[in-house]
Design a protein around this motif. Structure first.
Motif, PDB file in Angstrom:
ATOM      1  N   HIS A 105       0.904  -1.157   0.000  1.00 20.29           N
ATOM      2  CA  HIS A 105       0.000   0.000   0.000  1.00 20.29           C
ATOM      3  C   HIS A 105       0.940   1.203   0.000  1.00 20.29           C
ATOM      4  CE1 HIS A 105      -3.530   2.461   1.077  1.00 20.29           C
ATOM      5  NE2 HIS A 105      -2.668   3.146   1.792  1.00 20.29           N
ATOM      6  N   LEU A 106       1.106   1.809  -1.165  1.00 19.42           N
ATOM      7  CA  LEU A 106       2.089   2.873  -1.325  1.00 19.42           C
ATOM      8  C   LEU A 106       1.425   4.225  -1.561  1.00 19.42           C
ATOM      9  CD1 LEU A 106       4.471   0.926  -3.717  1.00 19.42           C
ATOM     10  CD2 LEU A 106       4.608   1.116  -1.239  1.00 19.42           C
ATOM     11  N   ILE A 107       1.937   5.216  -0.881  1.00 17.76           N
ATOM     12  CA  ILE A 107       1.460   6.582  -1.033  1.00 17.76           C
ATOM     13  C   ILE A 107       2.542   7.383  -1.742  1.00 17.76           C
ATOM     14  CG2 ILE A 107       0.627   8.658   0.140  1.00 17.76           C
ATOM     15  CD1 ILE A 107      -1.180   6.182   0.485  1.00 17.76           C
ATOM     16  N   ALA A 108       2.187   7.947  -2.910  1.00 17.64           N
ATOM     17  CA  ALA A 108       3.141   8.738  -3.694  1.00 17.64           C
ATOM     18  C   ALA A 108       2.758  10.199  -3.638  1.00 17.64           C
ATOM     19  CB  ALA A 108       3.170   8.255  -5.139  1.00 17.64           C
ATOM     20  N   LYS A 109       3.777  11.040  -3.460  1.00 19.16           N
ATOM     21  CA  LYS A 109       3.571  12.489  -3.399  1.00 19.16           C
ATOM     22  C   LYS A 109       4.040  13.120  -4.716  1.00 19.16           C
ATOM     23  CE  LYS A 109       6.011  12.902   0.405  1.00 19.16           C
ATOM     24  NZ  LYS A 109       6.632  13.463   1.635  1.00 19.16           N
ATOM     25  N   PRO A 110       3.498  14.280  -5.056  1.00 18.06           N
ATOM     26  CA  PRO A 110       3.909  14.938  -6.292  1.00 18.06           C
ATOM     27  C   PRO A 110       5.350  15.433  -6.206  1.00 18.06           C
ATOM     28  CG  PRO A 110       2.115  16.152  -5.229  1.00 18.06           C
ATOM     29  CD  PRO A 110       2.448  14.992  -4.355  1.00 18.06           C
ATOM     30  N   LEU A 111       5.952  15.564  -7.395  1.00 10.37           N
ATOM     31  CA  LEU A 111       7.278  16.171  -7.477  1.00 10.37           C
ATOM     32  C   LEU A 111       7.182  17.637  -7.037  1.00 10.37           C
ATOM     33  CD1 LEU A 111       8.427  14.815 -10.932  1.00 10.37           C
ATOM     34  CD2 LEU A 111       9.454  14.263  -8.725  1.00 10.37           C
TER      35      LEU A 111
END
Length: 192
Positions: free
Chosen positions: A184-190
């Motif tokens: 369960h991965l949470i990715a943030k914007p560049l």
């Protein structure tokens, strides 16, 4: 033991980050390791058990408007495995299992993302564990959000393909060959 779970986790997270989704103006490039989770599920003596990886990192690029350009490298330091018991943690670090002294990191590198419809994708790449590299593919579900996106999935693998469990542990009668890495991965914007 939880040795195969480690590989799953490393791999699953990396794959999830290389997924595509509906067009947005946000490009994702940072994994929120505090909010993300990578675990594994295996069977020992007929009982299903769960473990987790306390540490992992990723280099990723994911633009929902250009999923074909997505890429990720996901790494899991194997010494950070949590099998649920200190004895189990020590055992899976040994040469017969992960051999963390000589192979400290499990790594997944994506090579392709195939849309399956409904924000689901098949991620393909290479998984390296204990000096062995194998091609893997698994489904990932992408959920867009603001400002973060979620990537969830499961990577099935066989511990025997990576020589995880050698000698007396090479047989699959006590610890099953099949392991599933769940993430369960949470990715943030560049940063703009």
């Amino acid at each position: 033991m939880t040795h195969t779970a480690l590989t799953r986790s490393t791999l699953a997270a990396a794959l999830a980050l290389g997924l595509a989704g509906p067009a947005q103006a946000i490009e994702y490039g940072t994994l929120d390791t505090t909010a993300s989770k990578v675990g594994f599920r295996y069977t020992q003596m007929g009982v299903t058990l769960d473990g987790q990886f306390k540490q992992f990192s990723a280099q990723l690029r994911f633009d929902p408007a250009r999923p074909e350009a997505a890429s990720t490298t996901f790494e899991v330091p194997l010494a950070g495995i949590d099998t649920g018991s200190p004895e189990g943690d020590d055992e899976v670090k040994a040469k017969t299992w992960f051999d963390t002294a000589n192979h400290p990191v499990a790594r997944f590198v994506s090579s392709a993302v195939k849309p399956l419809g409904g924000n689901r994708f098949e991620v393909t790449g290479e998984l390296s564990i204990k000096g062995k590299t194998r091609p893997v593919s698994f489904p990932v579900t992408y959920t867009p959000g603001a400002p973060t996106a979620t990537f969830e999935g499961a990577l099935p693998l066989r511990r025997g393909d990576f020589a995880i469990g050698e000698g007396d542990w090479a047989s699959f009668d006590i610890v099953a060959n099949n392991v599933v890495v769940v993430f369960h991965l949470i990715a943030k914007p560049l940063a703009q």
